[in-house]
Design an enzyme around this catalytic site. Structure first.
Site, short mmCIF file in Angstrom:
data_model
loop_
_atom_site.label_atom_id
_atom_site.label_comp_id
_atom_site.label_asym_id
_atom_site.label_seq_id
_atom_site.Cartn_x
_atom_site.Cartn_y
_atom_site.Cartn_z
N LEU A 38 39.81 57.04 58.09
CA LEU A 38 39.51 57.55 56.76
C LEU A 38 40.04 56.58 55.72
CD1 LEU A 38 40.34 61.35 57.14
CD2 LEU A 38 38.08 60.34 56.85
N SER A 181 35.39 30.19 48.99
CA SER A 181 36.36 30.36 47.90
C SER A 181 36.00 31.51 46.98
CB SER A 181 36.46 29.07 47.07
OG SER A 181 35.31 28.91 46.25
N GLY A 182 35.34 32.53 47.53
CA GLY A 182 35.18 33.77 46.78
C GLY A 182 36.51 34.50 46.72
N ALA A 318 35.01 47.68 45.55
CA ALA A 318 35.41 49.06 45.85
C ALA A 318 35.16 49.98 44.66
CB ALA A 318 36.89 49.10 46.25
N HIS A 449 52.88 44.55 20.27
CA HIS A 449 53.63 43.31 20.39
C HIS A 449 55.04 43.61 20.92
CE1 HIS A 449 55.18 39.31 19.37
NE2 HIS A 449 56.24 39.93 18.85
#
Length: 470
Positions: A38, A181-182, A318, A449
């Site tokens: 799962l 190279s992904g 995903a 900031h």
């Protein structure tokens, strides 16, 4: 035994289990069929455990550079590979148990075994309980995908690895070849480089992370080279042979010269192959290179049969699968008479992409080149990390944020980032794109900031000649 449901989901990855949960939330009697674990590949063997590995590599990197932060580390710093892998697997197990809990909580019936469609809304499951015949008003196929092998050198799990073995190594590669190279290839290259391996990356196209903006690719290649990696773009592996002692690779470089190189291990990361064979789809859905063709809501050509996630056209991410799962679930509920749901078609141009190498890469929307090719007149802003106080304080002053606008309308067309924690920043632009934000709203937004997010504001201002800190 024959069991009937409103919805059956075939596959329990981030698309499948989310689709099942949303169906259950909408009051539909729901079942899920899973042949292994799962949570699917992402949770057990992909997104999550790799991030655990990368975190260990990142911490090691900081420890080795403690002096840059005014700190001293007593004793020798070394990686315990077995412990690193154990931590990663423990996190995957914890999340797997979490999905199991979610199935029980939402009263979703789980059928463990191999599922095969016998029609658009019927399937058989072969598992520990023998053969079960299931039927439903609607079936969602969410069978995902797997790593593609090199046709002339299939992974052996010993010297030639795919992502699965690369996550559970029994020994540290001394000299590692990464083919592709992904996102997957670069993440493993980054992890093993941080862990001390001598890493070479071979990419067939003319730049690393080739789906990204060209400036991001150029910056990342320069950074990875500075970290000690060998990057070969415009190159290809002509032959790969594994032996007990290591791997021999014949690599053609961009000039056309072929040379033989020795490595201890190789990782193949040349893309994915959908898990759509032998599950009964042949006459039920239109296919393109194995990917199920769907409409923007997940419908196939067969009434009652839906598909989502990595077994459908990309991007193969995903979060895209999960979103498709919710969309399909709501569209099914609407067809079954629920008038309170209003599913929206998926806009693929608003799906962010993240790569968790060091430095990180993140993007959403069109690259500058793609926007120009589409005929837009552009306003482009580019703000460097070195101009941001928080980045300097973190000791992470390398990187930049780039924004691309339609000069005529001010529409945010795309955003592209490379640097520390950009995978957490990109969602700001993704929300902006979903809300059809223009430069005017972004300029008037107050950014806190000191944060890295201020660079997002500065990049927008820079596109219109108003940057304040550079």
């Amino acid at each position: 035994m024959s069991t009937s449901y409103d919805v059956i989901v075939l596959g329990s990855g981030p698309g499948g289990y989310v689709a099942a949960i949303r169906c259950a939330q909408l009051g539909l009697k729901t079942a899920i069929v899973e042949r292994e674990n799962l949570g699917g590949i992402c949770l057990n063997w992909g997104c999550i455990p790799t991030k655990a590995l990368l975190r260990s590599g990142e911490v090691l990197h900081y420890m080795q550079n403690a002096k840059d932060y005014g700190l001293k580390v007593a004793g020798e710093i070394e990686a315990d590979l077995e412990a690193v892998v154990k931590r990663s697997r423990g996190i995957a197990k914890q999340l797997n148990q979490g999905v199991t809990h979610l199935m029980k909580k939402n009263k979703i019936t789980v059928h463990l075994g191999e599922g095969t469609l016998t029609g658009p809304t019927a399937l058989t499951v072969k598992g520990e309980k023998g053969e079960e015949k299931l039927s439903a008003k609607h079936v969602i196929v969410a069978t995902g995908a797997r790593a593609r092998d090199l046709p002339f050198a299939p992974a052996d799990g010993e010297r030639i690895w795919t992502y699965r073995k690369a996550m559970t190594p029994t020994e540290m590669p001394e000299k590692l070849l990464v083919i592709g190279s992904g996102a997957i290839g670069i993440e493993f290259a980054s992890f093993y480089n941080d862990m001390g391996a001598d890493v070479t990356v071979v990419e067939m196209l003319d730049r690393v992370v080739p789906v990204e903006d060209h400036e991001v690719s150029a910056f990342l290649e320069k950074s990875l080279t500075k970290q000690g990696m060998t990057i070969m773009t415009g190159a290809g592996v002509e032959d790969l042979k594994a032996a007990r002692s290591g791997v021999k690779a014949k690599i053609k470089d961009k000039s056309g010269k072929v040379a033989e190189h020795d490595f201890t291990h190789a990782i193949v990361a040349i893309g994915i192959q959908p898990n759509t064979e032998n599950i009964g789809l042949e006459k039920l859905a239109d296919m393109d290179r194995g990917f199920i063709q769907i409409d923007p809501y997940g419908r196939t050509k067969s009434k009652g049969l839906w598909a989502i996630g990595d077994c459908t056209p990309g991007p193969w991410l995903a979060h895209k699968a999960s979103h498709e799962g919710v969309t399909a679930a709501e569209a099914i509920a609407q067809e079954l008479g629920n008038k309170d749901v209003h599913p929206h078609a998926l806009d693929r141009n608003n799906i962010p992409g993240c790569t968790y190498c060091h430095p990180q890469v993140a993007s959403v929307g069109m690259t500058e080149a793609a926007a120009k090719e589409a005929g837009y007149d552009l306003k482009v802003g580019n703000f460097p990390f070195i101009g941001n106080g928080k980045a300097i304080a973190l000791g992470e002053a390398e990187g930049f944020i780039k924004t691309v606008f339609d000069a005529k309308t001010g529409e945010l067309l795309g955003a592209h980032m490379v640097g520390a924690e950009v995978t957490e920043l990109i969602q700001g632009y993704t929300v902006g794109k979903q809300l059809e934000t223009t430069e005017a709203e972004l300029m008037q937004t107050v950014f806190p900031h000191p944060t890295l997010s201020e660079m997002m504001h500065e990049s927008v201002l820079g596109a219109y000649g108003q940057a304040l800190h550079i």
